[in-house]
Design an enzyme around this catalytic site. Structure first.
Site, PDB file in Angstrom:
ATOM      1  N   GLU A 369       0.683  -1.023  -0.089  1.00 49.50           N
ATOM      2  CA  GLU A 369      -0.009  -0.021   0.162  1.00 49.50           C
ATOM      3  C   GLU A 369       0.815   1.089   0.023  1.00 49.50           C
ATOM      4  O   GLU A 369       1.312   1.528   0.837  1.00 49.50           O
ATOM      5  CB  GLU A 369      -0.761  -0.502   0.903  1.00 49.50           C
ATOM      6  N   THR A 370       1.311   1.871  -0.485  1.00 47.19           N
ATOM      7  CA  THR A 370       2.234   2.548  -1.187  1.00 47.19           C
ATOM      8  C   THR A 370       1.274   3.861  -1.689  1.00 47.19           C
ATOM      9  O   THR A 370       0.206   3.852  -2.235  1.00 47.19           O
ATOM     10  CB  THR A 370       2.662   1.835  -2.453  1.00 47.19           C
ATOM     11  N   VAL A 371       2.320   4.990  -1.923  1.00 50.11           N
ATOM     12  CA  VAL A 371       1.603   6.179  -2.577  1.00 50.11           C
ATOM     13  C   VAL A 371       2.389   6.653  -3.821  1.00 50.11           C
ATOM     14  O   VAL A 371       3.841   6.462  -3.839  1.00 50.11           O
ATOM     15  CB  VAL A 371       1.638   7.469  -1.693  1.00 50.11           C
ATOM     16  N   SER A 388       6.544   4.327   0.141  1.00 47.37           N
ATOM     17  CA  SER A 388       5.891   3.226   0.668  1.00 47.37           C
ATOM     18  C   SER A 388       6.437   2.899   2.093  1.00 47.37           C
ATOM     19  O   SER A 388       7.556   2.969   2.153  1.00 47.37           O
ATOM     20  CB  SER A 388       5.749   2.078  -0.241  1.00 47.37           C
TER      21      SER A 388
END
Length: 560
Positions: A369-371, A388
Site C-alpha cells: 500500500e504505497t503512494v 511506501s
C-alpha cells in the site's frame, strides 16, 4: 402500474446514456486536467493542492513533490510515511536528462541467517521488529532537494506541518484502510496514541491531528536529515526497536545513504519506457513489454482474451526471472543488460503458446500500500516519485512520540542461502515500488506510476498498452478495467508465478472470460487489488501539461 412503467421507460434511456460520456472515451470517469504552468497528481486532493501551491509560490517540481510526499505521510499513513523508502525518476530541464534515485534502506548489520535458524523461523515475519530496515525516505528528500530543489526545506515542509498541527478531514478510502490498520496494529506500542483520537480511528470527514509528526517535521526543517539519522530521533527509534527485540542500530541509521542510479529503458513502438534497475522490480515491466512488442494489437482488441492471455504469459515469464535474479546490485551481479536484450526477449517469447496457458521456469542467463505522485513545473522539470511503508501502514513499530510507523520491507528478504535476494547484513531488500517515465525522440512525454505491490509492473504494462496500442488518453488508460495474474502458493517444480489465476475487475465481457478458460486459465475476481494511478503527459506542440488521476483512490490532478 402503467404510469410506473411509463416513468421507467422514460428514465431508462437517460440512465443508459449516463454511463457514457458525451466527449472522450467510454472508460474514462472524468476529463483529463489541462494546464500551462504546472501540474500535480497525487492520491489525496489536499496533497495535490499543497504541491500546486508550492509551484505557485516559486518552487519547482522537486520542491512540490517533497511537499506532497510529506503531506501524504500525514494524510495517507496507510500507504506512506517517513518510516518507509522512496524512489524517484527526475527529468531535469537544464541538463535535459533523466536521473534516478534509489532511496531504499538496508538491513541491520547485526542481523543474520543464523538468528532465524536458531529461532526456528523459516520466513521473516511481516510485522513486529524483525522486518524493519533503515527508513530511506527522509534521506531521499534531502538528496533530491540538494541536487534539484530551489525552495528552503522549512518552506517545503510548512504545509504538512500546518495540517499536522491544525488538522485535516480524512478522506473516504484512506479512512477505510486507516480503521482496518489501527484495529490490526493496536496490539503494538504507541499505535493507538499516534493514529487515533481517544482510542478511535478517524472516519471519513473526521478532522485528525498528528502533533507528534508536526514536531518531527519541524526538527527536520530546522536540523536537516542528520536529526533523523544521527540525532535524537535516531536514538529514540533504535532504542525502541531493540527493546522490542529487533536489530536496528545507531550505526545502521548513521551509515545510511541514498544512491543516484541511471534509469534503464526499452523502446516500445517508438516510445522509450524508463524504469529503475534492481533492487526494485521496475525492469519486470520492461521485460514484459519487450516480449509483447513481438505481437501486434488492434485498437478493438482491448479486453479480448488474446490481449489478456498474451500479457499474462509475458508476466509469468518475467516474474520467473524476477524471482531468480533481482536483488541489491551492490551485493549481487544482476544481468540487467541481458535481461532487457532483444535476443533474450525473443527467446522468452518463443515459449508462449498463443492458445494455451503455460508453466515456465526462469530463463538461463549467461552471466550470472504505497503512494505515487507526479509533479511538473513551468520550467519543464518533471518528477515521478513513489514511496511506501510496504504492507499498508508498515511493521506496527511506532517509535514513541515521533508520529510515524517504520516499514516492514525486510520481510521480502529470502532466508534461502542460494537465492539472490537472501538476507545479508547491510543489504537492500527486493523492492516492489517503482516509478516510471516515458520519453520520445529524447523529449519527456509522460511521468506515471501505478501503486499496488506485485501488481505494479503489470499495471505499468497495461497503462503503456492502453495508450500506445489501444489509443486511449491518459485518463481513460488509468480508468479502464484492469486484470492481474497472481501466483499459486504451492509451486511444483516451477515458480509460483507460473500457476495461479487471472483476477479481473468488472468490465470484461463473458466472451473474454470464456476465451481465457478455454486457454487453460483460472479466472477469478479480487476487488481492490489493482493499485492506483497518476500521470502527467507533456504536450510539447501546444505547450501544456495533461494530468490524470484515477477513481480507485481519493486523489486528483490539478494544475495552474
Amino acid at each position: 402500474m402503467k404510469n410506473l412503467l411509463l416513468l421507467i421507460g422514460l428514465l431508462l434511456p437517460c440512465a443508459l446514456f449516463a454511463q457514457d460520456r458525451v466527449t472522450g472515451f467510454n472508460h474514462a470517469t472524468r476529463s483529463e486536467v489541462l494546464a500551462q504552468n504546472g501540474m500535480a497528481c497525487t492520491s489525496q486532493p489536499l496533497a495535490t493542492q499543497v504541491a500546486v501551491d508550492i509551484l505557485k509560490n516559486g518552487g519547482n517540481a522537486i520542491d512540490a513533490a517533497i511537499a506532497a510526499n510529506a503531506t501524504l505521510g500525514l494524510m495517507e499513513p496507510t500507504g506512506s510515511g517517513i518510516g518507509g523508502d522512496i524512489f524517484a525518476i527526475v527529468w531535469d530541464a537544464k541538463t535535459k536528462q533523466l536521473y534516478g534515485l534509489n532511496g531504499s534502506g538496508r538491513s541491520p548489520k547485526n542481523i543474520s541467517l543464523e538468528y532465524f535458524k536458531n529461532e526456528n523461523i523459516d520466513k521473516i515475519p511481516a510485522y513486529g521488529p524483525l522486518p524493519v530496515s533503515v527508513p530511506g525516505c527522509v534521506d531521499g528528500w534531502f538528496e533530491l532537494h540538494e541536487r534539484f530543489g530551489q525552495m528552503k526545506m522549512k518552506d517545503i515542509l510548512a504545509p504538512a506541518i500546518s495540517y499536522a498541527e491544525n488538522g485535516f478531514p480524512v478522506s473516504e478510502l484512506i479512512a477505510y484502510y486507516w480503521g482496518r490498520s489501527v484495529q490490526f496494529h493496536a496490539k503494538y506500542p504507541n499505535v493507538t496514541s499516534t493514529y487515533t483520537t481517544n482510542g478511535v480511528a478517524p472516519k471519513k470527514g473526521d478532522v485528525f491531528r498528528n502533533t507528534y509528526l508536526a514536531n518531527t517535521y519541524k526538527q527536520l526543517a530546522k536540523n536537516g536529515r542528520d536529526y533523523f539519522y544521527k540525532g535524537e530521533l535516531a536514538k529514540t527509534t533504535t532504542q525502541f526497536i531493540q527493546e522490542q527485540g529487533g536489530f536496528l542500530s545507531m550505526e545502521d541509521m548513521a551509515e545510511h545513504h541514498s544512491q543516484w542510479v541511471d534509469p534503464v529503458s526499452i523502446n516500445y513502438r517508438g516510445y522509450d519506457i524508463w524504469e529503475l534497475p534492481p533492487n526494485g522490480q521496475g525492469i519486470t515491466a520492461l521485460q514484459m513489454l519487450n516480449i509483447l512488442k513481438g505481437y501486434q494489437f488492434s485498437k478493438s482488441e482491448y479486453g479480448s482474451s488474446r490481449h489478456l492471455h498474451l500479457v499474462t504469459e509475458a508476466k509469468k515469464l518475467a516474474f520467473e526471472d524476477r524471482a531468480m535474479y533481482y536483488a541489491d546490485m551492490d551485493m549481487q551481479n544482476v544481468p540487467v543488460e541481458e535481461l532487457l536484450s532483444e535476443t533474450y526477449a525473443q527467446q522468452r517469447r518463443s515459449q508462449i503458446n498463443n492458445q494455451k496457458a503455460g508453466l515456465y521456469k526462469a530463463g538461463t542467463i549467461s552471466n550470472g500500500e504505497t503512494v505515487y505522485l507526479t509533479v511538473a513545473d513551468k520550467w519543464g522539470n518533471m518528477v515521478s516519485l513513489i514511496q511506501s511503508n510496504y504492507r499498508g501502514m508498515g511493521s506496527g513499530m511506532v517509535p514513541p512520540e515521533q508520529g510515524f510507523m517504520l516499514q516492514n520491507r525486510g520481510e521480502l528478504f529470502s532466508l534461502n542461502q542460494d537465492d539472490a535476494n537472501v538476507l545479508e547484513p547491510g543489504k537492500r531488500p527486493f523492492h516492489t515500488i517503482i516509478p516510471a517515465f516515458v520519453t520520445k525522440d529524447e523529449k519527456p512525454i509522460m511521468s506515471f506510476g501505478v501503486m499496488g505491490g506485485d501488481f505494479q509492473p503489470q499495471g505499468h504494462v497495461q497503462i503503456i498498452m492502453n495508450i500506445i496500442d489501444f489509443g486511449m488518453n491518459i485518463q481513460e488508460a488509468g480508468d479502464a478495467p484492469r486484470f492481474s495474474h497472481s501466483g499459486s502458493s504451492q509451486p511444483t517444480g516451477y515458480r509460483a508465478e507460473s500457476k495461479g489465476q487471472i483476477n479481473l475487475e468488472t468490465g470484461f465481457d463473458d466472451m473474454t472470460i470464456l476465451g481465457l478458460t478455454k486457454k487453460g486459465h483460472k479466472v477469478g475476481f479480487s476487488p481492490g487489488d489493482y493499485g492506483g494511478y497518476q500521470a502527467i503527459w507533456r504536450d510539447h506542440e501546444r505547450g501544456i501539461y495533461i494530468g490524470a488521476s484515477e477513481s480507485r483512490k481519493d486523489g486528483m490532478a490539478a494544475g495552474y
